[in-house]
Design an enzyme around this catalytic site. Sequence first.
Site, PDB file in Angstrom:
ATOM      1  N   CYS A 110       0.611  -1.278  -0.521  1.00  0.00           N
ATOM      2  CA  CYS A 110      -0.189   0.583   0.423  1.00  0.00           C
ATOM      3  C   CYS A 110       0.986   1.340   0.062  1.00  0.00           C
ATOM      4  CB  CYS A 110      -0.768  -0.039   1.140  1.00  0.00           C
ATOM      5  SG  CYS A 110      -2.173  -1.072   1.019  1.00  0.00           S
ATOM      6  N   HIS A 244      -3.486   7.224   3.042  1.00  0.00           N
ATOM      7  CA  HIS A 244      -3.114   6.258   2.263  1.00  0.00           C
ATOM      8  C   HIS A 244      -4.328   6.155   2.926  1.00  0.00           C
ATOM      9  CE1 HIS A 244      -3.632   2.196   1.294  1.00  0.00           C
ATOM     10  NE2 HIS A 244      -3.557   2.007   2.481  1.00  0.00           N
ATOM     11  N   ASN A 275     -10.485   0.722   0.493  1.00  0.00           N
ATOM     12  CA  ASN A 275      -8.480   0.663   0.479  1.00  0.00           C
ATOM     13  C   ASN A 275      -8.490   0.603  -0.893  1.00  0.00           C
ATOM     14  OD1 ASN A 275      -6.426   0.276   0.695  1.00  0.00           O
ATOM     15  ND2 ASN A 275      -6.247  -0.490   3.148  1.00  0.00           N
TER      16      ASN A 275
HETATM   17  N1  ACO Z   1     -18.505  -7.176  11.131  1.00  0.00           N
HETATM   18  C1  ACO Z   1     -18.611  -7.729  12.528  1.00  0.00           C
HETATM   19  N2  ACO Z   1     -17.925  -7.462  13.567  1.00  0.00           N
HETATM   20  C2  ACO Z   1     -16.818  -7.737  12.722  1.00  0.00           C
HETATM   21  C3  ACO Z   1     -15.990  -7.343  11.362  1.00  0.00           C
HETATM   22  C4  ACO Z   1     -17.086  -7.379  10.568  1.00  0.00           C
HETATM   23  N3  ACO Z   1     -16.806  -7.227   9.167  1.00  0.00           N
HETATM   24  N4  ACO Z   1     -14.473  -8.090  11.467  1.00  0.00           N
HETATM   25  C5  ACO Z   1     -14.265  -8.086  12.696  1.00  0.00           C
HETATM   26  N5  ACO Z   1     -15.329  -7.885  13.713  1.00  0.00           N
HETATM   27  C6  ACO Z   1     -15.067  -8.606  15.022  1.00  0.00           C
HETATM   28  C7  ACO Z   1     -14.363  -9.572  15.617  1.00  0.00           C
HETATM   29  O1  ACO Z   1     -14.293 -10.895  15.401  1.00  0.00           O
HETATM   30  C8  ACO Z   1     -13.808  -9.110  16.843  1.00  0.00           C
HETATM   31  O2  ACO Z   1     -14.839  -9.760  17.348  1.00  0.00           O
HETATM   32  P1  ACO Z   1     -14.726 -10.384  19.112  1.00  0.00           P
HETATM   33  O3  ACO Z   1     -14.659  -9.384  19.679  1.00  0.00           O
HETATM   34  O4  ACO Z   1     -15.777 -11.076  19.429  1.00  0.00           O
HETATM   35  O5  ACO Z   1     -13.797 -11.040  18.902  1.00  0.00           O
HETATM   36  C9  ACO Z   1     -14.156  -7.280  16.821  1.00  0.00           C
HETATM   37  O6  ACO Z   1     -15.223  -7.237  15.673  1.00  0.00           O
HETATM   38  C10 ACO Z   1     -13.367  -6.554  17.501  1.00  0.00           C
HETATM   39  O7  ACO Z   1     -12.261  -7.106  16.423  1.00  0.00           O
HETATM   40  P2  ACO Z   1     -11.135  -5.623  16.136  1.00  0.00           P
HETATM   41  O8  ACO Z   1     -10.549  -6.285  14.874  1.00  0.00           O
HETATM   42  O9  ACO Z   1     -10.861  -5.509  17.374  1.00  0.00           O
HETATM   43  O10 ACO Z   1     -11.708  -4.630  15.697  1.00  0.00           O
HETATM   44  P3  ACO Z   1     -11.031  -3.535  14.993  1.00  0.00           P
HETATM   45  O11 ACO Z   1     -11.477  -2.014  16.247  1.00  0.00           O
HETATM   46  O12 ACO Z   1      -9.668  -3.445  15.532  1.00  0.00           O
HETATM   47  O13 ACO Z   1     -11.260  -2.977  13.433  1.00  0.00           O
HETATM   48  C11 ACO Z   1     -10.308  -3.398  11.452  1.00  0.00           C
HETATM   49  C12 ACO Z   1     -10.773  -3.641  12.840  1.00  0.00           C
HETATM   50  C13 ACO Z   1     -11.495  -2.754  10.959  1.00  0.00           C
HETATM   51  C14 ACO Z   1     -10.043  -3.974  10.622  1.00  0.00           C
HETATM   52  C15 ACO Z   1      -8.854  -2.341  12.305  1.00  0.00           C
HETATM   53  O14 ACO Z   1      -8.067  -2.798  12.746  1.00  0.00           O
HETATM   54  C16 ACO Z   1      -8.161  -1.685  11.189  1.00  0.00           C
HETATM   55  O15 ACO Z   1      -8.644  -0.731  10.315  1.00  0.00           O
HETATM   56  N6  ACO Z   1      -6.901  -2.204  11.109  1.00  0.00           N
HETATM   57  C17 ACO Z   1      -6.035  -1.837  10.073  1.00  0.00           C
HETATM   58  C18 ACO Z   1      -6.287  -2.125   8.675  1.00  0.00           C
HETATM   59  C19 ACO Z   1      -5.714  -1.620   8.073  1.00  0.00           C
HETATM   60  O16 ACO Z   1      -5.203  -0.779   7.367  1.00  0.00           O
HETATM   61  N7  ACO Z   1      -5.588  -2.736   6.667  1.00  0.00           N
HETATM   62  C20 ACO Z   1      -4.287  -2.225   6.091  1.00  0.00           C
HETATM   63  C21 ACO Z   1      -4.335  -2.678   5.466  1.00  0.00           C
HETATM   64  S1  ACO Z   1      -3.381  -2.984   4.464  1.00  0.00           S
HETATM   65  C22 ACO Z   1      -2.691  -2.377   3.731  1.00  0.00           C
HETATM   66  O17 ACO Z   1      -3.492  -1.216   3.436  1.00  0.00           O
HETATM   67  C23 ACO Z   1      -1.350  -1.529   4.017  1.00  0.00           C
END
Ligand code: ACO
Length: 318
Positions: A110, A244, A275
Amino acid sequence: MSFQILGTGRYVPEHVVTNDDLAKLVDTSDEWITTRTGIKTRHIATDETASQMAAEAARDALARSGVRAEELDLILCATVSGDYIVPGLACLVQREIGASCPAFDLNAACSAFLFLLETAAAYISTGRYDKVLVIGAEQMSRVVDWTDRSTCILFGDGAGAMVLGKGDNYLGSHLTVRGGDEVLRMDTLPGISPFYTGPKSHPYVQMNGSETYKFATRAVPGEIGALLEQCGVEQSQVDWVICHQANRRIIEAAARRLKGIPSEKFLMNIQEYGNTSAASIPLLVDECCRKGLFHEGDLIVMAAFGGGLSSTACLVRW
Ligand code: ACO
């Protein structure tokens, strides 16, 4: 000498997938996706490939810069979801647009579009090449696991391009890599070697979301701070920040840490595109150009983070 941006271009698939559409595929909801990421829709390829999207964005950027394909000296592409491993995306674009210059791909996930700008700046500043086409193009819908709700809701498809020429508008950059595969990775093909006994690969995006989040919220402001210090530019002098587009909350957290830059200067289109990895920065720059948001002399910071892990920022005078 570095470069100036002569023109920008884009392509996004027509097909739009909403959060409610995704809730029919996996256990999620519009409310969860919107509050955790800021994403409402994403454009998803139905019959387009990454190379077709890249070529369309390239044609658009060429038309808007008034440069003909035959005048290009180099084509650089970035993708993690190209049509093939070989040939690279840049080679396919070269054929599609009728250019005859050297063309190659660069892999920095990314963050890749900013690595492309850095590479183009180096070639242009040595005088080796004059006109360089840079493209970030992704068909992320091919490389996400559509049964994994924690990743499939995040990504979208599209391509963004820029035509660069000689100039003095690339004022500086700061690039950092913390090598490792634990937080973010995408395996290659599983392979069918009868001799290989090692672990099997899973060729889809695999991500530790919370670790990525923690990394990004520190790395993005850290890179921008280091970049501005290196360039001798105050935060208050920055006109726009193009981050990004991975998660609205990451951008907002970065903005809170950079107290000298008002939060409204951090531009966003994540709500519409999700993204799009290497395409996200050129898509947003192109959108802002079309809206007439940038004026001559504006100081624009671009910042990215991604698999590697890498984090990057550069400063451009419009
Ligand atoms: N819908 C509903 N619930 C979900 C989903 C979904 N799509 N995805 C995960 N959950 C649940 C999980 O299972 C978890 O449940 P639990 O507490 O019962 O175990 C709960 O939601 C919380 O999960 P977390 O992963 O802690 O949620 P968080 O608030 O961290 O959000 C997210 C997740 C959006 C992925 C966040 O961590 C994030 O944005 N991380 C960075 C992602 C990113 O920038 N990626 C880059 C990708 S590659 C790149 O661009 C370089």
